[in-house]
Design a protein around this motif. Structure first.
Motif, PDB file in Angstrom:
ATOM      1  N   ARG A 130     -40.938  11.348 -19.022  1.00  0.00           N
ATOM      2  CA  ARG A 130     -39.863  11.898 -19.846  1.00  0.00           C
ATOM      3  C   ARG A 130     -38.539  11.187 -19.560  1.00  0.00           C
ATOM      4  O   ARG A 130     -37.822  10.782 -20.469  1.00  0.00           O
ATOM      5  CB  ARG A 130     -39.721  13.397 -19.569  1.00  0.00           C
ATOM      6  N   GLU A 131     -38.243  11.012 -18.268  1.00  0.00           N
ATOM      7  CA  GLU A 131     -36.975  10.367 -17.925  1.00  0.00           C
ATOM      8  C   GLU A 131     -36.969   8.901 -18.331  1.00  0.00           C
ATOM      9  O   GLU A 131     -35.915   8.332 -18.612  1.00  0.00           O
ATOM     10  CB  GLU A 131     -36.707  10.502 -16.421  1.00  0.00           C
ATOM     11  N   ARG A 134     -36.056   9.050 -22.064  1.00  0.00           N
ATOM     12  CA  ARG A 134     -34.892   9.823 -22.501  1.00  0.00           C
ATOM     13  C   ARG A 134     -33.689   8.942 -22.864  1.00  0.00           C
ATOM     14  O   ARG A 134     -33.013   9.220 -23.873  1.00  0.00           O
ATOM     15  CB  ARG A 134     -34.520  10.879 -21.458  1.00  0.00           C
ATOM     16  N   ASP A 138     -32.001   9.225 -26.558  1.00  0.00           N
ATOM     17  CA  ASP A 138     -30.583   9.514 -26.752  1.00  0.00           C
ATOM     18  C   ASP A 138     -29.893   8.381 -27.508  1.00  0.00           C
ATOM     19  O   ASP A 138     -29.060   8.603 -28.381  1.00  0.00           O
ATOM     20  CB  ASP A 138     -29.899   9.738 -25.393  1.00  0.00           C
ATOM     21  N   TYR A 146     -40.662  17.788 -25.752  1.00  0.00           N
ATOM     22  CA  TYR A 146     -41.392  17.608 -24.486  1.00  0.00           C
ATOM     23  C   TYR A 146     -42.159  18.908 -24.268  1.00  0.00           C
ATOM     24  O   TYR A 146     -41.650  19.853 -23.694  1.00  0.00           O
ATOM     25  CB  TYR A 146     -40.383  17.330 -23.369  1.00  0.00           C
ATOM     26  N   VAL A 154     -33.375  20.261 -17.851  1.00  0.00           N
ATOM     27  CA  VAL A 154     -32.928  19.251 -18.811  1.00  0.00           C
ATOM     28  C   VAL A 154     -32.112  19.915 -19.914  1.00  0.00           C
ATOM     29  O   VAL A 154     -32.590  20.800 -20.612  1.00  0.00           O
ATOM     30  CB  VAL A 154     -34.115  18.488 -19.430  1.00  0.00           C
ATOM     31  N   ASP A 156     -30.213  18.570 -22.999  1.00  0.00           N
ATOM     32  CA  ASP A 156     -30.030  17.323 -23.743  1.00  0.00           C
ATOM     33  C   ASP A 156     -30.151  17.642 -25.235  1.00  0.00           C
ATOM     34  O   ASP A 156     -31.126  18.250 -25.668  1.00  0.00           O
ATOM     35  CB  ASP A 156     -31.112  16.318 -23.304  1.00  0.00           C
ATOM     36  N   VAL A 159     -33.451  16.659 -26.886  1.00  0.00           N
ATOM     37  CA  VAL A 159     -34.715  17.008 -26.255  1.00  0.00           C
ATOM     38  C   VAL A 159     -35.006  18.499 -26.394  1.00  0.00           C
ATOM     39  O   VAL A 159     -34.129  19.333 -26.159  1.00  0.00           O
ATOM     40  CB  VAL A 159     -34.693  16.617 -24.756  1.00  0.00           C
ATOM     41  N   ASN A 419     -26.400  15.545 -21.796  1.00  0.00           N
ATOM     42  CA  ASN A 419     -27.704  14.894 -21.612  1.00  0.00           C
ATOM     43  C   ASN A 419     -28.056  14.827 -20.132  1.00  0.00           C
ATOM     44  O   ASN A 419     -28.511  13.823 -19.636  1.00  0.00           O
ATOM     45  CB  ASN A 419     -27.729  13.505 -22.248  1.00  0.00           C
TER      46      ASN A 419
END
Lengths: 424, 349, 233, 294
Positions: A130-131, A134, A138, A146, A154, A156, A159, A419
């Motif tokens: 995921r990271e 991301r 963005d 997710y 998180v 964001d 997301v 974010n």
């Protein structure tokens, strides 16, 4: 499409980068720079099929869960099309296999967004995956679901983490198991973000409920031999063992503690629900393991859903229908509802529609999106495995709202763009 | 020894065609194609680094990914702490320098300690694994360098290389990456053609004899190891900037072995072959992952196996040699690795 | 018993031995003499089969062995004492000899290690010692002993004098003559040490630049002047 | 006091047998042939799958493990004849080739059997010393490790095969010139090393999850042990497993598994620097001292 490569700079707020770094624990300057980019990806494409991007682990280390999530995506898209699609348009599943590899996640996320021009991305299993994508999400102002259990935090705008987080799993769970077994808790956790953060959550709620964490051990991801750990636990003689182990290597723990004759009630947020350890290991390795989930195959009958049969209608060989399978299915359906509500697949509009509060009747009961944090309000089931590895439902927590992010960390996405991944 | 009578060789022609293709490509593809090609260029630097250390100096290293990771992380740590777009370029230098220094220290440690051949591979593998294990557990807030959170297994956000207020993106990014790739390639080719470069080739064949020609073999090994470390670190910086992200799995077992396979398939002794094959194989592996995910890795494994078994000098080098011999009439071919090594002959009963 | 006809061989594409023809009669001791680097060792390796024959044919007792592997040739009765002795340094003296004996398992009578100990009593004293710790002379004895326990019909020796003191050179020559007489082992050796050639050889060939340039009869090979002229740099 | 000592001994022997069994097949192949078998972990995986498959079908576990080991041995022989044989003298190419074989095996197994199969339990149950309970099966693994070393010692030091094998390691052309069919020796050795990998896989099968990537559980330990042990599987590998076992058990009990892991890897790097040829290289140098110094 943008052709000069730089894109038309969006009306990025003139925030000094120094300030941003100070306020954002994680994303720092990267985002400040990245937010200046707009490749006009967000342009509406209100013609042709609605493209649901899917990116997950159909092969590699995490394929045990990845294949479940892919089957859920296939089922959701099939059912949407049977009901006439989204906004009357056909729904198309554009799926890529990330092979449990973070680099592949980055490549394929870019491919899905820039080349396939998908309308939404449903992706990832691990937090690392995921990271990894991301920044790309963005940068492109995409919508990213997710649909997975994770360590939480998180906040964001782009997301939507629809799976379980510690608010769901740990907060109601710890007092319940401590009432049952006692107040002395020992934690073993995988030595990375998920394990460390979830262990911190557990500690916080053990102490909040008058208990004590008498031991905490973090175990590198590639360790598969636990005999010293097993002895250490026995020496400490806890009432409850919290197990936050992850991955195939660490799952060897159960058989090993079983063959060493260690008997202690266990609690977890990930096991059995995701990768069906109770099915894969001979009983009684996981007996007396307690877990909080949003769904498990064994709960289907009690919940009155035929979700497992429906999933197997598209994936007959699927070994198990677990919590992330249900979360994926719910995530895709919630996107569909959002797009219907927005009346378009234009991303800003869909995001606003999703933030207005969307509810879906999923396999695990009603799921709705919490506008402030993009997380979900959902039912949580506390279950355990008995000595024959049958799943027993102990307690149902209805409509659990994850409000730590909004209440304690001030996450309020509709009004305050962010974010960051916050930590307890 | 390479013959240097004429520049007209298959290798050079291939390079020119490759260069023209790489210049034209971004005008014939979409946004994804451009970014993707830039990403390949960044990773191909790793193949060049490996071709230099393994193909030219005969040192098989699984540590190039460790230097790759060091480069990426150090770039991130620097740029997060010292803000400003010009500083991203200083960060690039910092990352490269860090990779070079660590490689030089490790190289000194090994080569002056008498570690050689397969044990170099194993030592570098151990270093890679230590770094990965260490980085994976740096999740807590205590692992912070100034403003930079290392953030363990989940990886670290990283600022992008930028000019002025503009982060590099799209075509400009691509051409900067391409220029760096070609620059490094030309530099390494030039270095291989110096006396020092011939010394490397000689020490790959026979270390004691090279020493007797007056070369300081150990020093040269450390030098080339450090140089390859710098190139690998540069690759890591460009990769980290491309995705705005780096994580410990860049230093894992798979990451360590993949470039070895790319270079082995293409032909490790030729920088050109390594560069071209890395580009092609990165694309191929991506295509396979899309079209036949379950079978992708099986197919890739089979390809690698076939190459090693039947075209040991590498597919691309074999092609060069074929063209040299039949189309350009360059007798023995100008690439080392053509003549079968002696021990192969003696091993046949 | 050994016939080479037009044999050409070398390493890879580099051919070192060119068009060599020679014959060794049963029971005799023949020498191949020549300066350093004329291809003597390459020729020996070609005969035992450690190097492939590029062209030509090798026959042993009328049977062509050109295509056979080295181990098959060894089992067929060729014993080989390589340049630098080629003992197994990590094995004990006894184990080295045992390796020589294993050859004969398939055919022929079994000869015990005592043969080797009879010719070289020093080896018996050092039975359990690692071969790598032996002196140069002892290693030579071991290499020869290891071959004779395997009862070869033909023994090939590659510069047996190399690295030995003069008195030991004499000694080895005498030992080899005794082995030739007592056991009937045919011997072909390459050498540039004049003393050993004169002491041991019955006739021979001169090699230069990878080719046999001359045959030497018994008179010529025991004549110091003629030998010096062939070996002069 | 006794409880503490026993615990320490138990932890040590678990680490020891785990490291030894993981490494021994790899060490035999590396020591004899100089080939680094990067498919070692996948060979272990094959052994684990064969064992589990048979055990689930009702074959007694011990027999299932043996059949599994034999099957992997035969498979290894085939691989040697098809692939490895062509790569002698090209060490680094054999590294690449075995990596590719490993990839094909694990991914092929995933396609054939799916992401995981049902495992079997460790037999023999548990026993207690003081407040702590222990697994009998771990003790059995320790005993098996010791028997294995004894068996390999006899095989390599007391049999004709062993003599031929040791001669082949030391000087392959000379062994050939003494009538040893070295190609056959290599095939047999590779088969032996593969069978040992299969055996280890079978022995570990009841203690771990049976998945196509089973082998990656053990590759790091196996490589570390072989590096520290050096090229002599008989001397180096047991000594390396013992010394690393001490480090692993001591650090693991006291500071947890992360420190134990880092300790293991750092020790390895230091050993390489101090003893580039591993422990067996040191032993070898000591044995090869000229006679008069004894």
């Amino acid at each position: 499409m943008d052709t000069n490569g730089f894109g038309q700079s969006a009306v990025a707020a003139k925030v000094s980068r120094r300030q941003l770094v100070k306020t954002s624990a994680l994303t720092a300057g990267a985002m400040a720079l990245a937010s200046k980019i707009d490749v006009n990806y967000a342009l509406a494409q209100d013609e042709g099929p609605v493209k649901i991007g899917w990116l997950g682990d159909r092969t590699g280390d995490f394929s045990l869960v990845g294949v479940q999530k892919y089957a859920a995506a296939e089922l959701a898209v099939k059912e949407l099309n049977e009901k006439g699609g989204i906004l009357g348009r056909e729904v198309q599943l554009v799926a890529e296999d990330a092979q449990s590899d973070n680099r592949r996640y980055q490549e394929m996320a870019r491919k899905l967004l820039l080349q396939d021009k998908i309308d939404v991305l449903h992706a990832c299993f691990t937090s690392a995956g995921r990271e990894a994508i991301r920044p790309i999400i963005d940068q492109n102002k995409a919508i990213f679901f997710y649909n997975n259990q994770y360590e939480g935090g998180v906040c964001d705008n782009y997301v939507f983490p629809t799976g379980c987080v510690p608010d769901h799993q740990v907060v109601p769970f710890m007092p319940a198991v401590m009432d049952k077994f006692g107040k002395r808790v020992y934690t073993i956790a995988a030595d990375y973000n998920f394990g460390q953060l979830t262990a911190a959550w557990c500690k916080k709620f053990v102490e909040a409920n008058g208990g004590e964490v008498i031991g905490e051990e973090f175990i590198p991801l590639d360790v598969s031999q636990f005999s010293t750990t097993i002895t250490n636990i026995q020496n400490a003689a806890p009432d409850i063992l919290i197990v936050l182990l992850v991955g195939i290597k660490q799952s060897s723990f159960y058989e090993q503690k079983n063959s060493a004759g260690m008997q202690v009630p266990m609690a977890t947020t990930v096991n059995m629900g995701q990768a069906y350890e109770h099915k894969r290991f001979p009983a009684p390795a996981l007996s007396n393991m307690y877990v909080t989930v949003n769904f498990m195959e064994e709960l289907a009958e009690g919940l009155g859903t035929d979700f497992p049969e429906r999933v197997r209608s598209v994936a007959p060989d699927l070994e198990y229908v677990g919590m992330e399978c249900a979360a994926e299915y719910e995530g895709i359906n919630m996107y569909a509802l959002g797009a219907e509500k927005a009346g378009t697949t234009e991303k800003d509009a869909v995001r606003k529609a999703l933030e207005s509060g969307i509810s879906f009747e999923g396999p695990g009961g009603t799921v709705s999106i919490d506008p402030a944090t993009h997380h979900t309000v959902r039912n949580i089931y506390m279950v355990h495995a008995d000595e024959n590895h049958n799943i027993v439902l102990d307690e149902t927590f209805e409509a659990v709202r994850p409000d730590w992010l909004s209440a304690d960390m001030g996450c309020d996405l509709p009004n305050k763009p962010d974010n960051t991944q916050y930590e307890p | 020894m390479p013959r240097r009578t004429s520049w007209l060789s298959a290798e050079n022609i291939a390079f020119v065609i490759f260069l023209i293709f790489m210049i034209v490509y971004p005008f014939r593809t979409d946004d994804f194609g451009i970014l993707n090609a830039a990403y390949f260029a960044a990773l191909t630097l790793l193949a060049l680094s490996l071709s230099m250390i393994w193909g030219k100096a005969g040192i098989l290293s699984f540590g190039q990914t460790a230097f790759f990771g060091i480069g990426g992380y150090l770039y991130g740590i620097y740029t997060l702490n010292v803000l400003g777009s010009a500083q991203t370029w200083v960060g690039l230098a910092v990352g490269m320098l860090a990779g070079g220094i660590v490689a030089a220290i490790l190289g000194w440690f090994m080569f002056y300690g008498g570690v050689n051949d397969v044990f170099v591979g194993l030592t570098t593998l151990a270093l890679t694994l230590v770094l990965q294990t260490f980085m994976a557990q740096t999740a807590g807030p205590e692992w912070t360098v100034g403003e930079a959170r290392l953030n363990g297994y989940n990886g670290m956000y990283i600022p992008q290389l930028s000019f002025g207020e503009m982060p590099l993106y799209g075509r400009p990014l691509y051409f900067v990456y391409l220029a760096i790739l070609i620059g490094v390639y030309l530099l390494l080719r030039w270095l291989s053609s110096t006396r020092w470069g011939y010394g490397l080739l000689a020490l790959q064949e026979n270390r004691p004899r090279t020493e007797s020609f007056g070369y300081n073999v150990r020093l040269m090994q450390v030098q080339v190891f450090a140089l390859a470390g710098v190139v690998a670190a540069l690759s890591g910086v460009l990769y980290a900037s491309w995705g705005g992200y780096i994580d410990p799995s860049s230093m894992g077992l798979t990451a360590a072995i993949t470039p070895v396979i790319y270079v082995a398939i293409g032909g490790r002794r030729s920088l050109t072959a390594s560069m071209i094959s890395s580009m092609i194989l990165l694309k191929l592996s991506q295509l396979l992952a899309s079209s036949a995910p379950e079978y992708a890795l099986v197919i890739f494994g089979l390809l690698a196996l076939l190459a090693v078994l039947f075209v040991p000098e590498g597919f691309v080098v074999a092609l060069f040699n074929l063209i040299d011999r039949h189309l350009l009439n360059r007798g023995g071919g100008n690439l080392p690795g053509m003549t079968a090594p002696v021990e192969e002959v003696t091993a046949n009963g | 018993m050994l016939d080479l006809s037009h044999v050409t061989s070398g390493y890879g594409r580099t051919l070192i031995v060119r068009d060599v023809s020679l014959t060794v009669q049963r029971g005799e001791i023949a020498a191949i003499v020549g300066r350093n680097g004329v291809g003597k060792t390459t020729l020996m390796k070609t005969i035992i089969g450690l190097l492939p024959t590029a062209q030509g044919a090798i026959t042993l007792d009328g049977e062509e062995i050109t295509k056979r592997s080295a181990d098959a040739r060894a089992r067929g009765g060729i014993g080989y004492v390589p340049q630098g002795r080629g003992i197994f340094p990590g094995l004990t003296v006894e184990e080295n000899l045992e390796m020589g004996k294993l050859i004969n398992r398939q055919g022929g009578s079994e000869r015990s290690l005592d043969v080797a100990y009879a010719y070289f009593p020093r080896l018996a004293e050092r039975k359990t010692q690692r071969a790598g710790s032996l002196s140069g002379g002892e290693q030579s004895m071991l290499a020869i002993g290891r071959v004779i326990v395997g009862q070869p019909q033909l023994m090939l020796l590659d510069e047996p004098s190399e690295g030995l003191q003069p008195n030991l050179v004499q000694q080895i020559g005498d030992d080899l003559k005794r082995i030739n007489q007592d056991l009937g082992t045919t011997i072909l050796f390459v050498e540039q040490n004049i003393e050993l050639i004169m002491n041991l050889a019955q006739r021979g060939y001169v090699m230069d630049k990878g080719q046999v340039v001359r045959q030497l009869d018994h008179h010529e090979i025991t004549n110091q002047e003629s030998l010096v002229s062939h070996l002069a740099v | 006091m006794f409880d503490g000592l026993f615990n320490w001994f138990y932890q040590f022997q678990v680490s020891f047998s785990f490291l030894l069994l993981s490494a021994i097949g790899l060490a035999v192949i590396f020591g004899m042939m100089g080939v680094i078998n990067l498919a070692h972990g996948e060979f272990m995986m094959l052994g684990a799958y064969a064992t589990t498959f048979l055990a689930v079908k009702g074959v007694p576990l011990a027999l299932a493990i043996l059949i599994g080991a034999l099957a992997v041995g035969v498979f290894g022989a085939v691989i040697e004849m098809l692939v490895i044989r062509r790569l002698y003298g090209r060490l680094l190419d054999s590294v690449a080739a075995t990596w590719a074989i490993g990839l094909i095996l694990s991914q092929g197994m995933l396609i054939l059997t799916g992401p995981s199969i049902q495992g079997v339990s460790s037999p023999f149950g548990s026993f207690s010393v003081g407040a702590i309970s222990y697994s009998w099966y771990r003790i059995v693994l320790g005993v098996v490790s010791l028997l294995l070393i004894a068996g390999l010692y006899i095989l390599f030091m007391k049999t004709e095969f062993g003599l031929r094998a040791r001669a082949t390691i030391q000087n392959q052309p000379i062994a050939r010139s003494l009538g040893v069919d070295t190609a056959r020796m290599y095939t047999l050795t590779f088969a032996l090393g593969s069978a040992l990998a299969g055996l280890a896989g079978g022995l570990f099968a009841p203690t771990a999850t049976i998945v196509p990537f089973f082998g990656t559980n053990y590759t790091v330990e196996a490589f570390v042990t072989v590096i520290v042990g050096g090229a002599n599987a008989l001397v180096g590998t047991p000594l390396a497993a013992a010394s690393l076992g001490v480090i692993n058990a001591a650090l693991g009990t006291k500071y947890g598994l992360y420190i134990a892991r880092v300790g293991l890897l750092l020790t390895t790097i230091v050993i390489i620097r101090v003893l580039p040829t591993g422990i067996s290289g040191l032993v070898e140098r000591w044995r090869m001292r000229p006679a008069r110094q004894r």
